[in-house]
Design a protein around this motif. Structure first.
Motif, PDB file in Angstrom:
ATOM      1  N   GLY A 290      15.540   0.322 -17.863  1.00 16.15           N
ATOM      2  CA  GLY A 290      16.816  -0.138 -18.407  1.00 16.15           C
ATOM      3  C   GLY A 290      16.756  -1.455 -19.138  1.00 16.15           C
ATOM      4  N   VAL A 291      15.550  -1.962 -19.431  1.00 11.62           N
ATOM      5  CA  VAL A 291      15.464  -3.180 -20.228  1.00 11.62           C
ATOM      6  C   VAL A 291      16.105  -2.906 -21.582  1.00 11.62           C
ATOM      7  CG1 VAL A 291      13.918  -4.846 -21.301  1.00 11.62           C
ATOM      8  CG2 VAL A 291      13.374  -3.917 -19.045  1.00 11.62           C
ATOM      9  N   GLY A 296      19.951  -3.925 -17.877  1.00  9.88           N
ATOM     10  CA  GLY A 296      18.812  -4.780 -18.197  1.00  9.88           C
ATOM     11  C   GLY A 296      17.644  -4.646 -17.243  1.00  9.88           C
ATOM     12  N   GLY A 297      17.678  -3.654 -16.358  1.00  7.12           N
ATOM     13  CA  GLY A 297      16.601  -3.530 -15.375  1.00  7.12           C
ATOM     14  C   GLY A 297      16.491  -4.759 -14.499  1.00  7.12           C
ATOM     15  N   ASP A 298      17.622  -5.397 -14.214  1.00 11.33           N
ATOM     16  CA  ASP A 298      17.670  -6.685 -13.530  1.00 11.33           C
ATOM     17  C   ASP A 298      17.462  -6.498 -12.027  1.00 11.33           C
ATOM     18  OD1 ASP A 298      18.381  -9.109 -12.352  1.00 11.33           O
ATOM     19  OD2 ASP A 298      19.908  -9.552 -13.859  1.00 11.33           O
ATOM     20  N   ALA A 299      16.284  -6.880 -11.539  1.00  8.56           N
ATOM     21  CA  ALA A 299      15.967  -6.680 -10.124  1.00  8.56           C
ATOM     22  C   ALA A 299      16.830  -7.547  -9.224  1.00  8.56           C
ATOM     23  CB  ALA A 299      14.488  -6.976  -9.874  1.00  8.56           C
ATOM     24  N   ALA A 300      17.082  -8.771  -9.637  1.00  9.90           N
ATOM     25  CA  ALA A 300      17.902  -9.668  -8.815  1.00  9.90           C
ATOM     26  C   ALA A 300      19.322  -9.122  -8.672  1.00  9.90           C
ATOM     27  CB  ALA A 300      17.920 -11.067  -9.409  1.00  9.90           C
ATOM     28  N   ALA A 301      19.871  -8.598  -9.767  1.00 13.94           N
ATOM     29  CA  ALA A 301      21.214  -8.027  -9.718  1.00 13.94           C
ATOM     30  C   ALA A 301      21.239  -6.772  -8.853  1.00 13.94           C
ATOM     31  CB  ALA A 301      21.702  -7.714 -11.130  1.00 13.94           C
ATOM     32  N   VAL A 311      22.311  -3.828   2.646  1.00 13.76           N
ATOM     33  CA  VAL A 311      20.868  -3.607   2.606  1.00 13.76           C
ATOM     34  C   VAL A 311      20.210  -4.800   1.916  1.00 13.76           C
ATOM     35  CG1 VAL A 311      18.981  -2.122   1.839  1.00 13.76           C
ATOM     36  CG2 VAL A 311      21.175  -1.104   2.499  1.00 13.76           C
ATOM     37  N   ALA A 312      19.371  -5.517   2.626  1.00 11.20           N
ATOM     38  CA  ALA A 312      18.678  -6.675   2.063  1.00 11.20           C
ATOM     39  C   ALA A 312      17.287  -6.269   1.597  1.00 11.20           C
ATOM     40  CB  ALA A 312      18.574  -7.787   3.102  1.00 11.20           C
ATOM     41  N   VAL A 313      16.962  -6.551   0.335  1.00 11.82           N
ATOM     42  CA  VAL A 313      15.652  -6.256  -0.244  1.00 11.82           C
ATOM     43  C   VAL A 313      15.203  -7.474  -1.045  1.00 11.82           C
ATOM     44  CG1 VAL A 313      16.232  -3.805  -0.359  1.00 11.82           C
ATOM     45  CG2 VAL A 313      16.534  -5.232  -2.385  1.00 11.82           C
ATOM     46  N   SER A 314      13.989  -7.422  -1.566  1.00  8.97           N
ATOM     47  CA  SER A 314      13.450  -8.537  -2.343  1.00  8.97           C
ATOM     48  C   SER A 314      13.263  -8.154  -3.804  1.00  8.97           C
ATOM     49  CB  SER A 314      12.089  -8.977  -1.788  1.00  8.97           C
ATOM     50  OG  SER A 314      12.209  -9.485  -0.479  1.00  8.97           O
ATOM     51  N   ALA A 315      13.729  -9.025  -4.697  1.00  8.09           N
ATOM     52  CA  ALA A 315      13.353  -8.936  -6.100  1.00  8.09           C
ATOM     53  C   ALA A 315      12.070  -9.739  -6.255  1.00  8.09           C
ATOM     54  CB  ALA A 315      14.450  -9.505  -6.991  1.00  8.09           C
ATOM     55  N   GLU A 344      23.028   3.418  -5.656  1.00  8.21           N
ATOM     56  CA  GLU A 344      22.965   2.271  -6.549  1.00  8.21           C
ATOM     57  C   GLU A 344      22.114   2.554  -7.775  1.00  8.21           C
ATOM     58  OE1 GLU A 344      24.535  -0.941  -6.285  1.00  8.21           O
ATOM     59  OE2 GLU A 344      25.750   0.331  -4.993  1.00  8.21           O
ATOM     60  N   LEU A 345      21.036   3.324  -7.611  1.00  4.88           N
ATOM     61  CA  LEU A 345      20.228   3.711  -8.772  1.00  4.88           C
ATOM     62  C   LEU A 345      21.017   4.625  -9.708  1.00  4.88           C
ATOM     63  CD1 LEU A 345      16.746   4.319  -7.104  1.00  4.88           C
ATOM     64  CD2 LEU A 345      17.293   2.557  -8.804  1.00  4.88           C
ATOM     65  N   LYS A 346      21.746   5.556  -9.149  1.00  6.58           N
ATOM     66  CA  LYS A 346      22.574   6.441  -9.979  1.00  6.58           C
ATOM     67  C   LYS A 346      23.564   5.644 -10.827  1.00  6.58           C
ATOM     68  CE  LYS A 346      22.713  10.575  -7.026  1.00  6.58           C
ATOM     69  NZ  LYS A 346      23.587  11.391  -6.153  1.00  6.58           N
ATOM     70  N   ALA A 347      24.054   4.550 -10.236  1.00  3.10           N
ATOM     71  CA  ALA A 347      25.090   3.758 -10.910  1.00  3.10           C
ATOM     72  C   ALA A 347      24.552   2.874 -12.018  1.00  3.10           C
ATOM     73  CB  ALA A 347      25.831   2.923  -9.880  1.00  3.10           C
ATOM     74  N   LEU A 348      23.254   2.705 -12.110  1.00  3.67           N
ATOM     75  CA  LEU A 348      22.691   1.828 -13.139  1.00  3.67           C
ATOM     76  C   LEU A 348      22.932   2.389 -14.545  1.00  3.67           C
ATOM     77  CD1 LEU A 348      19.259   0.752 -11.604  1.00  3.67           C
ATOM     78  CD2 LEU A 348      21.337  -0.610 -11.806  1.00  3.67           C
TER      79      LEU A 348
END
Length: 348
Positions: A290-291, A296-301, A311-315, A344-348
């Protein structure tokens, strides 16, 4: 909160808390803590070594080992994404006086064919190689496992070249479980091995460095120099003994849960890229597509969105996300997390 940021977030088990409360203690700087002494002895036995040393952190264990094996002005060959390079505060330079000679390898697996060309030529005006350092499993490659035949090639080549070999084995028990062999066999050719009690094994604090008796006597000096001379540390060692002997038995559960999460990501190839074959232990790393798009393929977002849903994960970069499974997140929690990740992936 389903916390998949790291296996460092595990809390001590009820058995660990009970053992800590009743631990027999003494002053470890004087060598008088019986529970520390027992942990060091039993860790050495598990790995087939003469001696072991309890240290507060894996970073300290790795950096003591690098100092043991090298002289100031030498180079340490390591993989380009290795923990000793990226996450240990440049202590290879600050404490050991060495620089890293990095080698990029697919899935973080260094072979002798990777290492041999990186060894410094034997000429006086070129920095000499002092050590080869490997990492198994490899954290930032996604928990990938270096198999025994590859390690045997490195041991043979390095020792023929007169080079010591250290293992950052923070998650070596995960590697051993994945391969179905003992940590003793999997680490037999290393001069020193560091492994963590406080990651997948679930202890609240601590790592171990194992090696020859002479090396561990010197390591004790460097531990003191780094502020790691603790006193009644048997309180921590009591949990470490349970971590050492009991917790490896359940690591396969974490590996299965990682596969579950990885498959949830792989079900959305238009939104994320993942190498399922590289998900070998308890770490899942994938890259968002999604860049140039709205997301934007934003991992932090993406991580922030997951956190809002519990759900806590790491960018771990602009576009990369990491999950780590562990004792505190059971199958049911991972199933819930997988469903949320999928939505959440579906929603991107």
């Amino acid at each position: 909160m389903i916390d998949l940021r790291s296996d460092t977030v595990t809390r001590p088990t009820a058995a660990m808390r009970e053992a800590m409360a009743s631990a027999e203690v003494g002053d470890d700087v004087y060598g008088e803590d019986p529970t520390i002494n027992r942990l060091e002895s039993e860790a050495a036995q598990v790995f087939g070594r003469e001696a072991a040393l309890f240290v507060p952190t894996g970073t300290m264990g790795n950096q003591i080992a690098i100092r043991l094996h090298t002289q100031h002005g030498q180079e340490v060959i390591c993989e380009a994404r290795s923990h000793v390079l990226d996450w240990e505060m440049a202590m290879m330079a600050a404490f050991a006086g060495c620089q890293a000679r990095t080698v990029a390898a697919e899935r973080g697996i260094l072979t002798w064919e990777h290492i041999k060309p990186a060894i410094g030529a034997k000429i006086y005006y070129r920095a000499q190689t002092g050590l080869v350092s490997l990492e198994n499993t490899h954290n930032m490659a996604g928990g990938t496992v270096t198999p025994l035949p590859v390690l045997e090639g490195v041991w043979a080549g390095a020792h023929e070249a007169g080079l010591p070999v250290h293992l950052d084995g923070a998650r070596i028990f995960n590697a051993a479980v994945a391969l179905g062999i003992s940590v003793k066999e999997l680490t037999s050719g290393f001069d020193t091995v560091m492994f963590c009690l406080s990651k997948g094994l679930g202890a609240p604090v601590g790592s171990m460095l194992v090696g020859s008796r002479k090396a561990m006597e010197e390591a004790r000096i460097y531990r003191k120099a780094l502020g790691g001379g603790m006193r009644q540390a048997g309180i921590l060692a009591a949990a470490g003994l349970i971590a050492l002997h009991e917790m490896p038995k359940r690591l396969h559960e974490d590996h299965a849960n990682a596969q579950l999460l990885a498959e949830a990501v792989a079900a959305h190839p238009a939104k994320a890229e993942i190498d399922l074959d590289a998900v070998q232990t308890n770490i899942v790393i994938f890259k968002l597509h999604g860049v140039g798009s709205a997301s934007g393929g934003d991992a932090a977002a993406f991580a922030a969105g997951l956190k809002q849903r519990g759900v806590a994960v790491s960018a771990i970069g602009a576009h990369a996300v990491r999950f780590v499974t562990h004792y505190d997140v059971d199958r049911a929690a991972c199933e819930r997390a997988a469903a949320i990740v999928s939505e959440e992936l579906k929603a991107l």
